[in-house]
Design an enzyme around this catalytic site. Sequence first.
Site, short mmCIF file in Angstrom:
data_model
loop_
_atom_site.label_atom_id
_atom_site.label_comp_id
_atom_site.label_asym_id
_atom_site.label_seq_id
_atom_site.Cartn_x
_atom_site.Cartn_y
_atom_site.Cartn_z
N HIS A 1 -7.92 -3.82 -7.94
CA HIS A 1 -7.88 -3.12 -6.77
C HIS A 1 -9.15 -3.14 -5.93
CE1 HIS A 1 -5.28 -0.52 -4.25
NE2 HIS A 1 -6.18 0.45 -4.04
N TYR B 1 -18.31 12.85 -14.12
CA TYR B 1 -18.07 14.29 -15.09
C TYR B 1 -16.93 14.37 -15.93
CZ TYR B 1 -22.00 15.53 -12.36
OH TYR B 1 -23.25 15.56 -11.74
N ARG C 1 0.88 -1.30 0.06
CA ARG C 1 -0.08 -0.21 0.01
C ARG C 1 0.86 1.19 -0.01
NH1 ARG C 1 -4.19 0.70 4.61
NH2 ARG C 1 -4.68 -1.31 4.13
#
Length: 844
Positions: A88, A132, A42
């Site tokens: 993921h 968007y 990570r």
Amino acid sequence: MAEENDNQQPESSPKGNIIPINIEDEMRGAYIDYSMSVIISRALPDVRDGFKPVHRRVLYGMSELGVYHNRPYKKSARIVGEVLGKYHPHGDSSVYDTMVRMAQEWSLRYPLVDGQGNFGSVDGDSPAAMRYTEARLKRIAEEMLADINKDTVDYQSNFDDSLKEPSVLPARIPNLLLNGTSGIAVGMATNMAPHNLSEVVAGIKAYIDNEQIEIEELMQYVKAPDFPTGGIIYGYSGVKSAFETGRGRIVMRSATNFETTKTGRERIIVNEIPYMVNKASMIEKTAALINEKKIEGISDIRDESDRHGLRIVYELKRDAVPNVVLNNLFKYTQLQSSFSINNVALVKGRPMTLNLKDMISHYVSHRIEVITRRTEYELKEAEKRAHILEGLLIALDHLDEVIALIRASKDPDEAKAGLMERFELSEIQAKAILDMRLQRLTGLERDKIISEYEEIKKLIERLKEILASEEIKKDLIKQDLDDINTKYGDERRSQIEMAGGDFNIEDMIPDDEMLVTVSHQGYIKRTPLVEYRTQNRGGVGSRGVKTKDEDYTEHLFTATNHNYLLFFTEKGRLYWLRVFELPEGTKTSKGRAIQNLINIESDDNIRAVLNVNNLSEEDYINNNYIVMCTKQGTVKKTLLEAYSRPRVNGIIAITINDGDQLLDVSLTNGNNYIIIGASGGKAVRFHESDVRAMGRGAAGVRGIRLEDGDEAIGMVCASREDAQLMVVSENGYGKRSDIEQYRITSRGAKGVKALNITEKTGKLVSIKEVTDEDDLMIITVRGIAIRMSISDLRIMGRATQGVKLIRLNDKDGIASVTRIVKEEEDIEDSESQENDDETPKSED
């Protein structure tokens, strides 16, 4: 019996399946497993490609979707879904935030994602929702994935073992050095700075050429981090520490400049800010500090940034000193911030702190492995193709027999077996012959097969050469780096400013002799002495300094670029500058306001400047003195050591009494004679030992007893045996006399006549120590300069009137006089010298 029954457990009791363990051991083991998961999976980047797993998965997922730089954009939500569903299994925000950051030009030095839509701003604005925005890979990101399908890296199973994902990317670009990274693991953290691609490429090539290269040598190529927002790296010690040890603290400053408005008010302009600074938050906090009176001198702050660049304007009050305000902004706001480098990355799955050479060497090792595996893959594929071509050529050589055999076979399997037996072919070759189209039987196609086979054989030989030679592999790495540099290399954005003690910057600056001028209104500059030509005595002079209306040159002196300048103000304060820090200008330029260079108070003025060779050598500063003289005739002597520690805001050099001001300063060795001149035409001469050494803040003692209406006009510390005393009056008259003609008196005496003062000569304005080897530079109030050789002036008696040195126009007068030590090239034959103006013979 009852007791026996009580001890018996029912058959359904689970006691037999419970294993008692120590809770401390269990928590320790579980926490170590958790921490290792965070460290490896990570928070920390791999040293080879510079990526954490989430970055690697985003780029790999985008490549699998086919959103390359020359393909249409895809919705960010589509990309995030691809990465989440396949590689993921965490929150969608973690993937989207990662992709957004890789698209921000102010976050990554070389962005890897091409975003379309609102991806946030340097003001800390949030990006638009993923539904968007759209994105695709940048061309440079595709270099990270180059050759990934040629078995160049290992693959691992994804979270549900349904797919394979790369454990590292081939990384044709050294991403760890180029873009850096940051992350917080368990018990450790990483914070790596970005660098310039061209510099990193040069450094890697230097390492490949010489693997024993020292870090100090690498730093000649990779000079310092290069931040995407530009700015100034202030000081080099942190950079040096980071490169050598993997840890260091870099101070970053905003790139600023001063502007003057049409109304004459000053403003500070900020064009670049430190890395990772939120511009809007910085402006807001600065405004709060101004309201709290912690920062003074600013009347308004405006953010004039637009699509063309960043621009923050700090409007200053009329009485504010720009340099002082700027230093306060650096001190209290994020215009100056620090970046703590901690180069921790995973090396073979283990976290390690890496210096510059470590990061380069691990990257080179990775690239050698990638090139080796790529070459092995290409060799295997080439050999497969060569094997097939050999079978096709055999078939073409025995075409009729092959056709007959195939026609006689009842099915493909029988035909394949027949071909293998008859021509000793492999199964792959036999299948290729059966799959061959009839058009390949033409003569032209046959030539193509032969040509392809010859090319394949050459390729196989080349690939085997690569595998057998480490040098060839290294050459291939260098070729890749050159190609990358050609495509994506750019200029450095962050400037490097060497701060005090970090670097001998004077080694890079020629120690040329300069003429330093300071005008009455505080404008300063340095000009090479060669710009001034020697003129005969009595000449009209050339224009030396272009000044503003009602301004004139007040101080004029010579110094070399490496010298220290000690600025003494009329209030008795001291400031420091190196000569090379002064703005350079022509002899007709105005210069720059001295308030922009040193933090002098607005109601104070420079009265004297001392040129000192060195402030760090103990013997020098403890065996030399500074002697000061004030207009009321006070004299003071102090060890140079007391003034050898520069401070930004200056120090008290001498305590000035009411109504007095500092006049002149000299550097002495403790064994000189001091001569102080008065405007009434007298001068006193006494030995330096008559003045005891005092502390830095002392006021001094009486040096000359002045008559009513007189004031001290200058001081000379006579140090040269062959020197004379040059005196100049306000109407342009002057003479030189032997110093011995001035009899030695005690300190505080009235003195003896230095010039016969008349209405024609005017009052005494200057005294200087000169020799035949010197030149004299005279500047008038109107800015007219004349330079003359002292050797042209004959030695005269002490009480004479002197000769006309310069022809003055009405209402003009002498503003400044300085002695210039001539260099060889300055000494010219006066007979062969050409003058711009005819000059009359001087009167005796």
